[in-house]
Design a protein around this motif. Structure first.
Motif, PDB file in Angstrom:
ATOM      1  N   ARG A 225       3.161  -1.277   1.275  1.00  0.00           N
ATOM      2  CA  ARG A 225       2.502  -1.082  -0.021  1.00  0.00           C
ATOM      3  C   ARG A 225       3.094  -2.001  -1.092  1.00  0.00           C
ATOM      4  O   ARG A 225       2.380  -2.701  -1.808  1.00  0.00           O
ATOM      5  CB  ARG A 225       2.646   0.378  -0.448  1.00  0.00           C
ATOM      6  CG  ARG A 225       1.988   0.718  -1.788  1.00  0.00           C
ATOM      7  CD  ARG A 225       2.668   1.872  -2.486  1.00  0.00           C
ATOM      8  NE  ARG A 225       4.022   1.567  -2.921  1.00  0.00           N
ATOM      9  CZ  ARG A 225       4.328   0.836  -4.001  1.00  0.00           C
ATOM     10  NH1 ARG A 225       3.367   0.316  -4.742  1.00  0.00           N
ATOM     11  NH2 ARG A 225       5.591   0.597  -4.335  1.00  0.00           N
ATOM     12  N   VAL A 232      -1.685  -0.184  -4.625  1.00  0.00           N
ATOM     13  CA  VAL A 232      -1.632   1.173  -4.085  1.00  0.00           C
ATOM     14  C   VAL A 232      -0.428   1.888  -4.680  1.00  0.00           C
ATOM     15  O   VAL A 232       0.668   1.322  -4.785  1.00  0.00           O
ATOM     16  CB  VAL A 232      -1.542   1.139  -2.543  1.00  0.00           C
ATOM     17  CG1 VAL A 232      -1.401   2.556  -1.973  1.00  0.00           C
ATOM     18  CG2 VAL A 232      -2.771   0.449  -1.966  1.00  0.00           C
ATOM     19  N   LEU A 240      -3.182   3.197   1.037  1.00  0.00           N
ATOM     20  CA  LEU A 240      -2.754   2.048   1.834  1.00  0.00           C
ATOM     21  C   LEU A 240      -3.729   1.797   2.970  1.00  0.00           C
ATOM     22  O   LEU A 240      -4.105   0.646   3.240  1.00  0.00           O
ATOM     23  CB  LEU A 240      -1.352   2.274   2.380  1.00  0.00           C
ATOM     24  CG  LEU A 240      -0.813   1.143   3.254  1.00  0.00           C
ATOM     25  CD1 LEU A 240      -0.699  -0.156   2.470  1.00  0.00           C
ATOM     26  CD2 LEU A 240       0.540   1.516   3.863  1.00  0.00           C
TER      27      LEU A 240
END
Length: 487
Positions: A225, A232, A240
């Motif tokens: 991420r 995200v 994700l």
């Protein structure tokens, strides 16, 4: 090494520790003969200033680059032709380095001076054929020279066609004679270095799930991420997954628009950034054939051309299953399902965009764009072997701006009939996108650059029989011209 200001080492995967990869050393090759050096790719990470001797030291002998801790063989599992294999991992390659890509500021309103360097994506240097690792099993950890040449060609062709792909940075012949059961042996050997956005695979998550390590999955979620999908929110596994689904949909659509068959779309060959990589038994379509396969061992057609979206979606479901281990409530499980089910609509949207890009025209809205997609595929289907895949996109690039050129070209007699009329109507609805690109010399050629298997074999034969590398380098130069012309 005279590292320039554009070189920005950032070895972030190495921070994860020994549960995710194993420190390894390269093979000691008897020779290191530089065969392919991709300076355009090297310039994006500040490595184009290396001398050939330095290049060989870092990409043939694998002396660590400045600020890099040394090679690590990544740990992962995977489904291979939908059979789970817990004995995978980097068996003939390793992650050699990570660094930031450089973006050149060009716009006048940039907050920095025009031409200065800005940090971009985190990129990996990964190897193929660099020697045995703890995950080699019975393999020799080596790469055939022919296999290296084929990967160089695949990456160059796909980049020219606008597919998110790894780039072949370096190919060095290593002087060993390899025995292989599926090609004439002994055969020459090589080590390849590829440059790509990430080597974290779906199979990286699968290994953690196999051992029931929710803590490792949480660590991977945050790692991926933060580095690759920073929009995200922290801890948002469904978010994700949605980002990876979107990237995978774009990749799949671009592969289809390119007429490319990857051959081995296993979960260890799909990554979290949506890039195609690891080219083994690949093929490009000669003409429209949904059941066309690349691998001789794909007896059921699992990874046939038209089944590639299905294959990618199936692999995404395996990734979603891993992420369920860190879904802490029923709403998160439902959100994972929703994210996964977004693949189909995203793929269709991306396919429309991919075909517009390949035809060099602007969007006119969903209905008109879908009509162009449908009529293009219908024309390719009707013409069959009479019209190869790539020439259609060459002849009709930029839509009506290419009419005179296409209708005076070598395929003029084929551009007629009901399917063609429907295609032309749909194409001419769309405004050409930067038609000045047609001024490039590649569009003065009657035929486009293709990469069918006969040409691949011819290029290899020149190397194999006469050690003549000039046809390969000439081909790479023409592919680079195609990329530049269409960019």
């Amino acid at each position: 090494m005279p590292a320039g200001p554009a070189y920005r080492p950032e070895p972030r995967f190495f921070d994860l520790g020994e549960e995710y990869g194993d420190a390894v050393g390269p093979a000691d090759f008897p020779e290191t003969i530089l065969r392919v050096r991709n300076d355009r790719a090297a310039a994006t990470v500040g490595l184009d200033s290396l001398t050939d001797a330095e290049w060989i030291a870092h990409f043939g002998r694998f002396q660590p680059l400045p600020g890099q801790p040394g090679p690590v063989a990544m740990r992962y599992h995977g489904h291979q032709f939908r059979t789970y294999n817990p004995d995978l991992g980097d068996g003939r390659g390793f992650l050699a380095a990570q660094m930031r890509e450089t973006i050149r500021a060009q716009a006048a309103n940039d907050r920095v001076a025009s031409g200065s360097a800005l940090p971009g994506r985190l990129l990996d240097l990964g190897t193929k054929g660099s020697g045995t690792t703890p995950w080699s099993r019975s393999g020799d950890g080596r790469l055939t020279l022919k296999g290296g040449v084929r990967e160089v060609l695949a990456a160059a062709m796909l980049e020219a066609q606008g597919v998110p792909t790894s780039r072949a940075l370096s190919l060095i012949e290593t002087g060993e004679h390899l025995e292989r059961g599926d090609e004439p042996s002994p055969t020459r050997s090589a080590v390849l270095v590829r440059l790509q956005h990430s080597h974290v695979r779906f199979g990286t998550f699968q290994r953690a799930a196999f051992f029931g390590r929710a803590d490792q999955i949480e660590t991977l979620v945050e790692h991926v991420r933060a580095l690759y999908h920073p929009a995200v929110a922290p801890g948002d596994a469904p978010g994700l997954l949605a980002a990876i689904v979107a990237a995978s949909a774009r990749l799949t659509a671009r592969l289809i628009a390119a007429g490319f068959v990857h051959g081995v779309l296993n979960t260890d060959n799909l990554n979290v950034t949506g890039e195609s990589f690891d080219y083994g038994p690949w093929r490009l379509l000669p003409s429209y054939e949904p059941g066309f396969t690349a691998a001789y061992f794909d007896s059921t057609g699992l990874y046939a051309f038209a089944r590639q979206p299905e294959a990618v979606f199936w692999n995404l479901t395996q990734l979603a299953g891993c992420l369920k281990l860190v879904a802490d409530a029923e709403p998160q499980v439902l959100a994972l399902t929703e994210a996964l089910n977004g693949f189909g609509p995203a793929y269709i949207r991306e396919l429309r965009v991919a075909f517009l890009d390949r035809l060099g025209v602007k969007s006119l809205g969903e209905a008109a764009d879908q009509r162009l997609l449908d009529t293009t595929l219908a024309l390719l289907r009707e013409k069959g072997e009479a019209i190869r895949w790539e020439p259609l996109f060459h002849d009709w690039f930029a839509g009506f701006s290419s009419s005179a050129r296409a209708l005076a070209g070598p395929r003029a007699s084929e551009w007629q009939g009901e399917a063609f009329d429907a295609f032309r109507f749909a194409l001419f609805e769309h405004e050409p996108d930067r038609p000045e690109r047609l001024e490039h010399s590649i569009f003065a050629n009657p035929d486009p650059e293709e990469m069918l298997i006969d040409e691949v074999e011819t290029l290899w034969s020149a190397i194999d029989t006469a050690d003549d590398w000039s046809p390969l380098h000439d081909k790479l130069a023409r592919l680079e011209a195609t990329r530049a012309a269409r960019a």
